[in-house]
Design an enzyme around this catalytic site. Structure first.
Site, PDB file in Angstrom:
ATOM      1  N   CYS A   1     125.936 -60.525  98.329  1.00  0.00           N
ATOM      2  CA  CYS A   1     126.821 -61.674  98.095  1.00  0.00           C
ATOM      3  C   CYS A   1     127.273 -61.774  96.639  1.00  0.00           C
ATOM      4  CB  CYS A   1     126.139 -62.965  98.541  1.00  0.00           C
ATOM      5  SG  CYS A   1     124.651 -63.333  97.621  1.00  0.00           S
TER       6      CYS A   1
ATOM      7  N   HIS B   1     131.412 -69.516  85.595  1.00  0.00           N
ATOM      8  CA  HIS B   1     132.049 -70.559  86.399  1.00  0.00           C
ATOM      9  C   HIS B   1     133.526 -70.329  86.647  1.00  0.00           C
ATOM     10  CE1 HIS B   1     129.203 -73.505  87.006  1.00  0.00           C
ATOM     11  NE2 HIS B   1     129.191 -74.108  85.831  1.00  0.00           N
TER      12      HIS B   1
ATOM     13  N   GLU C   1     117.602 -60.445  93.314  1.00  0.00           N
ATOM     14  CA  GLU C   1     118.388 -60.409  92.075  1.00  0.00           C
ATOM     15  C   GLU C   1     117.513 -60.142  90.862  1.00  0.00           C
ATOM     16  OE1 GLU C   1     120.784 -63.959  92.070  1.00  0.00           O
ATOM     17  OE2 GLU C   1     119.164 -65.205  92.809  1.00  0.00           O
TER      18      GLU C   1
ATOM     19  N   ASP D   1     123.365 -61.060  89.290  1.00  0.00           N
ATOM     20  CA  ASP D   1     122.164 -61.151  88.464  1.00  0.00           C
ATOM     21  C   ASP D   1     121.402 -59.834  88.426  1.00  0.00           C
ATOM     22  OD1 ASP D   1     121.960 -63.696  87.225  1.00  0.00           O
ATOM     23  OD2 ASP D   1     121.773 -64.586  89.210  1.00  0.00           O
TER      24      ASP D   1
END
Ligand code: PEP
Ligand code: MG
Length: 589
Positions: A508, A189, A437, A461
């Protein structure tokens, strides 16, 4: 000097502002007489408001998600009503003159000590519940962190364990120049938020909260992953110089925002932005992105006081679409689980391996009505509008593993379109996309590609799964490397298959905005990149200085290497050849 992981480039020097789990005002004096009575009343008020909150939450979540999911809030109410617990807090305020927040902090420490020693999973979960309740109480007691930090002059450097979305909201418009966290790594985060705001940050600095106090001078070196607490004057001056260079470069690159994005040999690229909300769209536009390649909708849920209903979501998605550069928007459905949880989903169920467990669409499938609400809201936001004739919304599903899931998703989208037709609610056609991912999906790309309109590679990921190295664990960050040889092979393969099948493919993950990785991705044939808005100008700069031929040549060389170290060093040499002005942006990663 403390070492951590460099997660957002740049250097800054400033005043530390420490956020502890429960916010306690530094150096608060002991309360006496009427101040005690006042503090008891404040605590009671916070408790009443929290009880009202959790009751409302229980009703809302029950209606929108289900009874089981809502049960957690009944537990929270029991805690708020618990006589022994409440009695302890009151006793400490009354007899020791401490503030309600200090008492809550002490309460949490007390139960952590008592319960963590038991090794009992059920009791462990109750600590999480207690923590949630205390955070809620604390948010009423501290009003806004913004006000409490107001006493410090100028911008602050936030020092925290991990920056929670609720804390980011509390920071409001407070000017934050740097972030240091004890937990987390490149893709947590705090890192994502820091990068989206262009703030230098270092994560994974264990024990930093114990060693720093609010008001200390602190240096954050987000390129090398260093943090220095109360540096001597020479060191401070040296870092202030680096800070100025970084800011100058950033300002200089900002001129690139109006330039079209193309390589030195004129090949057009699409440089898109990753966003977490409507505020980031302004950044995306200001930095010159040509659209939004990834809207992570988790933050809509994580920062919502309860659960966003369909109308609220439609409103949010329309606002984001309106603010997105060129009204181009890819919305990803809820990717909760793993490192991000909301109290009403997946929390009453502790997992040994949350990243490999019940997250993203796996979790959404089990709450079909809840999932459908989001899909309907996205379809409705895509309804054609005269004000935005060129608007385009794409629907992106995270963590797809196999073809069965894609079929299920198509069926769900079709069912919801039908429901909207029946309700006579206008909706728009959206492209259907999957994130790649999960390595299983990457391996089977040739079979899955026929079932989607577009692909977005989630390298954060994909890399952690491929390398079996947790993206948030600093101990294995040397393995969780996007430039590792096996990662390059897989990416090359996926991009090749998508291009051959004539499907649009974007990357991304964070590597899209990293100059070294960018050169390789370009060589692999990638032409759409989605990244934190602040990286857009530097990637445009790099693109303008490199040809496709150069990128293909460097890719060819790198694919022959057997170690990440060698690949990095080859790429660094290449970067310094084509765009030496970008050196200050390189991180040790
Ligand atoms: C990714 O995994 O690369 C990605 C973009 O998604 P997130 O970081 O939100 O998991
Ligand atoms: Mg992901």
């Amino acid at each position: 000097m403390r070492r951590g992981i460099a997660v957002s480039p740049g250097v800054t020097v400033g005043t530390a502002y420490c956020i502890h789990e429960v916010f306690v005002k530094p150096n608060a004096e002991k309360l006496v007489g009427p101040a005690i009575v006042h503090e008891l009343a404040r605590f009671e008020n916070a408790r009443r408001r929290s009880i009202d909150d959790v009751r409302l939450l229980q009703q809302k979540v029950q209606k929108q998600v289900g009874k089981d999911a809502a049960a957690i809030f009944a537990v929270h109410e029991t805690i708020l009503q618990d006589a022994a617990l409440v009695g302890k807090v009151r006793h400490w305020i009354q007899h020791e003159g401490i503030s309600a927040q200090e008492a809550l902090s002490r309460l949490l420490d007390f139960y952590k000590r008592v319960l963590s020693g038991t090794g009992d999973e059920y009791l462990q979960e109750r600590i999480d519940d207690l923590r949630d309740v205390i955070m809620r109480l604390s948010s009423y007691l501290s009003e806004a962190l913004q006000q409490d930090s107001g006493a410090l002059d100028g911008p602050i450097i936030v020092v925290a364990d991990e920056l929670l979305p609720s804390q980011v909201v509390m920071l409001g418009t407070r000017s934050v120049n740097g972030i240091v966290t004890q937990a987390g790594s490149q893709t947590s985060h705090a890192a994502i938020i820091a990068r989206s705001r262009g703030i230098p940050a270092v994560s994974g600095v264990s024990g930093i909260l114990r060693q720093t106090k609010t008001g200390d001078t602190i240096v954050v070196d987000g390129r090398e992953g260093h943090v220095i607490i109360n540096p001597d004057s020479e060191t401070e001056a040296a870092y202030r110089k680096l800070e100025r260079e970084f800011v100058d470069l950033r300002d200089q690159l900002a001129h690139n925002r109006d330039l079209p994005c193309r390589t030195a040999d004129g090949i057009e690229l699409e440089i898109l932005a990753n966003i977490n909300g409507v505020g980031d769209c302004r950044n995306a536009t200001a930095m010159g992105a040509c659209g939004v390649g990834l809207y992570r909708t988790e933050y809509l849920y994580l920062t919502h006081p309860s659960v966003p209903d369909e109308e609220e979501q439609v409103e949010n998605y329309r606002a984001v679409l309106k603010a997105a550069p060129n009204h181009q928007l890819t919305i990803r459905t809820l990717d909760i689980g793993g490192d991000k949880t909301v109290p009403f989903l997946g929390r009453n169920h502790r997992e040994a391996n949350p990243f490999m467990g019940w997250r993203s669409i796996r979790l959404s499938f089990e709450h079909p009505e809840f999932f459908s609400t989001q899909i309907r809201a996205i379809l409705r936001a895509a309804a054609p509008s005269r004000a935005m004739p060129k608007a385009r919304v794409q629907l992106l599903f995270p963590m797809v593993t196999n073809l069965e899931e894609l079929r299920r998703l198509h069926a769900l989208v079709n069912r919801n379109k039908q429901a909207l037709r029946q309700q006579k609610k206008p909706y728009g056609e959206v492209a259907f996309g999957m994130m790649v991912e999960v390595p299983a999906a990457a391996v089977m790309m040739d079979q899955l590609i026929g079932a989607v309109d577009f692909v977005s590679i989630g390298s954060n990921d994909l890399v952690q799964y491929l390398m079996a190295a947790d993206r948030d664990n600093p101990k294995v960050s040397h393995l969780c490397q996007p430039l590792a040889p096996p990662v390059l092979r897989v990416l090359s393969n996926v991009i090749g298959i998508c291009s051959k099948a004539n499907r649009s493919v974007t990357l991304c993950g964070e590597m899209a905005g990293q100059p070294l990785a960018f050169m390789l991705l370009l060589g692999m044939g990638l032409r759409r990149f989605s990244m934190s808005p602040h990286f857009v100008p530097s990637i445009k700069e790099l693109a303008a200085h490199i040809t496709i031929e150069q990128s293909e040549a460097i890719l060819k060389k790198c694919l022959k290497q057997t170690t990440t170290k060698k690949i990095k060093s080859l790429l660094k040499d290449q970067l310094l050849k084509v765009a030496p002005q970008l050196e200050p942006l390189l991180t040790e990663q």
